[in-house]
Design a protein around this motif. Sequence first.
Motif, short mmCIF file in Angstrom:
data_model
loop_
_atom_site.label_atom_id
_atom_site.label_comp_id
_atom_site.label_asym_id
_atom_site.label_seq_id
_atom_site.Cartn_x
_atom_site.Cartn_y
_atom_site.Cartn_z
N LEU A 1 64.81 3.18 -4.25
CA LEU A 1 65.12 3.55 -2.87
C LEU A 1 65.10 5.07 -2.68
O LEU A 1 65.72 5.81 -3.44
CB LEU A 1 66.49 3.01 -2.51
N ASN A 2 64.40 5.50 -1.63
CA ASN A 2 64.38 6.90 -1.20
C ASN A 2 65.11 7.04 0.13
O ASN A 2 65.07 6.13 0.96
CB ASN A 2 62.94 7.39 -0.99
N LYS A 3 65.70 8.19 0.35
CA LYS A 3 66.40 8.46 1.60
C LYS A 3 66.02 9.84 2.14
O LYS A 3 65.69 10.76 1.38
CB LYS A 3 67.92 8.40 1.40
N GLY A 4 66.07 9.98 3.46
CA GLY A 4 66.05 11.31 4.07
C GLY A 4 64.77 11.78 4.70
O GLY A 4 64.77 12.74 5.46
N GLY A 5 63.62 11.18 4.38
CA GLY A 5 62.38 11.67 4.95
C GLY A 5 61.94 13.00 4.36
O GLY A 5 62.54 13.51 3.41
N SER A 6 60.88 13.58 4.92
CA SER A 6 60.33 14.81 4.36
C SER A 6 59.64 15.65 5.42
O SER A 6 59.57 15.27 6.59
CB SER A 6 59.33 14.48 3.25
N TYR A 7 59.06 16.76 4.98
CA TYR A 7 58.34 17.65 5.88
C TYR A 7 57.07 17.01 6.45
O TYR A 7 56.46 17.55 7.38
CB TYR A 7 57.99 18.97 5.18
N LEU A 8 56.66 15.88 5.92
CA LEU A 8 55.50 15.17 6.45
C LEU A 8 55.88 14.10 7.48
O LEU A 8 54.99 13.41 8.00
CB LEU A 8 54.71 14.51 5.31
N CYS A 9 57.15 13.94 7.78
CA CYS A 9 57.58 12.91 8.73
C CYS A 9 57.45 13.39 10.17
O CYS A 9 57.71 14.55 10.49
CB CYS A 9 59.03 12.52 8.46
N HIS A 10 57.07 12.47 11.03
CA HIS A 10 56.98 12.72 12.48
C HIS A 10 57.29 11.41 13.19
O HIS A 10 57.00 10.33 12.66
CB HIS A 10 55.58 13.23 12.85
N ALA A 11 57.84 11.49 14.37
CA ALA A 11 58.21 10.28 15.11
C ALA A 11 57.02 9.37 15.36
O ALA A 11 57.17 8.16 15.47
CB ALA A 11 58.87 10.66 16.43
N SER A 12 55.83 9.94 15.44
CA SER A 12 54.64 9.14 15.72
C SER A 12 54.14 8.38 14.51
O SER A 12 53.33 7.46 14.66
CB SER A 12 53.51 10.06 16.22
N TRP B 1 57.47 17.51 10.49
CA TRP B 1 56.16 17.84 11.05
C TRP B 1 56.26 18.03 12.57
O TRP B 1 56.97 17.29 13.24
CB TRP B 1 55.22 16.68 10.74
N GLN B 2 55.57 19.03 13.10
CA GLN B 2 55.37 19.15 14.53
C GLN B 2 53.87 19.13 14.83
O GLN B 2 53.11 19.83 14.16
CB GLN B 2 55.97 20.45 15.10
N GLY B 3 53.48 18.34 15.82
CA GLY B 3 52.08 18.26 16.18
C GLY B 3 51.47 16.93 15.80
O GLY B 3 52.16 16.02 15.32
N PRO B 4 50.15 16.79 16.00
CA PRO B 4 49.48 15.52 15.69
C PRO B 4 49.35 15.31 14.18
O PRO B 4 48.82 16.17 13.47
CB PRO B 4 48.11 15.68 16.34
N PHE B 5 49.87 14.20 13.71
CA PHE B 5 49.80 13.90 12.27
C PHE B 5 48.58 13.03 12.01
O PHE B 5 48.31 12.08 12.73
CB PHE B 5 51.06 13.16 11.81
N PRO B 6 47.81 13.31 10.95
CA PRO B 6 47.97 14.35 9.92
C PRO B 6 47.08 15.57 10.16
O PRO B 6 46.85 16.36 9.24
CB PRO B 6 47.53 13.62 8.66
N GLN B 7 46.59 15.74 11.37
CA GLN B 7 45.58 16.77 11.62
C GLN B 7 46.13 18.20 11.52
O GLN B 7 45.51 19.06 10.92
CB GLN B 7 44.94 16.57 13.00
N ALA B 8 47.30 18.44 12.13
CA ALA B 8 47.78 19.82 12.19
C ALA B 8 49.29 19.87 12.32
O ALA B 8 49.84 19.34 13.28
CB ALA B 8 47.14 20.55 13.37
N ASP B 9 49.93 20.51 11.35
CA ASP B 9 51.35 20.79 11.45
C ASP B 9 51.49 22.15 12.12
O ASP B 9 51.05 23.17 11.59
CB ASP B 9 52.00 20.81 10.05
N LEU B 10 52.10 22.17 13.30
CA LEU B 10 52.24 23.41 14.05
C LEU B 10 53.29 24.35 13.45
O LEU B 10 53.33 25.53 13.80
CB LEU B 10 52.59 23.10 15.51
N GLY B 11 54.16 23.83 12.60
CA GLY B 11 55.13 24.67 11.91
C GLY B 11 56.14 25.34 12.82
O GLY B 11 56.67 26.40 12.48
N ARG B 12 56.47 24.72 13.93
CA ARG B 12 57.38 25.36 14.87
C ARG B 12 58.81 25.43 14.38
O ARG B 12 59.62 26.19 14.93
CB ARG B 12 57.31 24.63 16.22
N ASP B 13 59.15 24.66 13.35
CA ASP B 13 60.48 24.77 12.75
C ASP B 13 60.55 25.93 11.75
O ASP B 13 61.59 26.19 11.15
CB ASP B 13 60.91 23.47 12.08
#
Length: 276
Positions: free
Chosen positions: A235-246, A169-181
């Motif tokens: 156990l899950n590993k790796g994170g996802s497209y919904l992950c953000h550092a915040s 995810w890029q941007g404020p979660f969960p309001q808007a994914d900027l999709g910069r990747d």
Amino acid sequence: MTIPGGRALVGTGTPGIAVDGEGPVRRVTLKPFAMDVTTVTNARFAAFVSATNYVTEAERFGDSFVFEGFLPKSAPPSPVVEAAPWWRIVKGAHWRAINGPDADDTWQADHPVVHVTWNDARAFATWAGGRLPREAEWEHAARGGLDDVPFPWGEAAPNDHDHFPCNIWQGPFPQADLGRDGFIGTAPARCFEPNGYGLYNMVGNVWEWTSQPFQVKSLKKAVQAAHAGKAGYKLNKGGSYLCHASYCFRYRIAARSGSSPDSSTGHQGFRLVYDI
């Protein structure tokens, strides 16, 4: 892809979320094994279903968890997950109807299959002649020959501005994914640069099931409280497209999470390993 055996690292000396049991770093000995270079795709899962007539648990249950931002405005009301209100329980959502039956989904064969439970993944593994990886195998493969680094490519963390080595995810979660990747939601299973062992998307894109229970060995009351009610989780590993550092800084090699084995969501996938 063949992953070399020998001495391997598990965990990290610099935990990002210590309460999840990311540390300490430790060494184990592994035999060589083979691993899928990508997560299992929609096309590959469709071949399994065609060959076996398998029905996923989401299809049998009649619903699955969908991120609210993907629901069309015309979607009927759906229950909200109180602890994470961006998740909706959507009737008719499953691996073929990723965002529910009322969404204008474009089913993409080369994207990771999602809405698969741990039980579904195990059924696929039996058919495919493989198995879900152990945590040590997954981490060893994700490091791609590197040492105790946070990411499959090394030290440099992704950001919202100019470094996009994975699908998060890029941007404020969960309001808007900027999709910069380049992606909002899943990306093709084979995209971005592979790691040193030629494996794609070991972090980001979709969470990956492992074969192990989710366990955190600690007598600290805060740790026990954080994971209360998770008996039987996998156990899950790796994170996802919904992950953000915040919010969910778990797109790191040592990061860990757990879900019940019948849990089905729009960001959960898997890949297999094979004994050699």
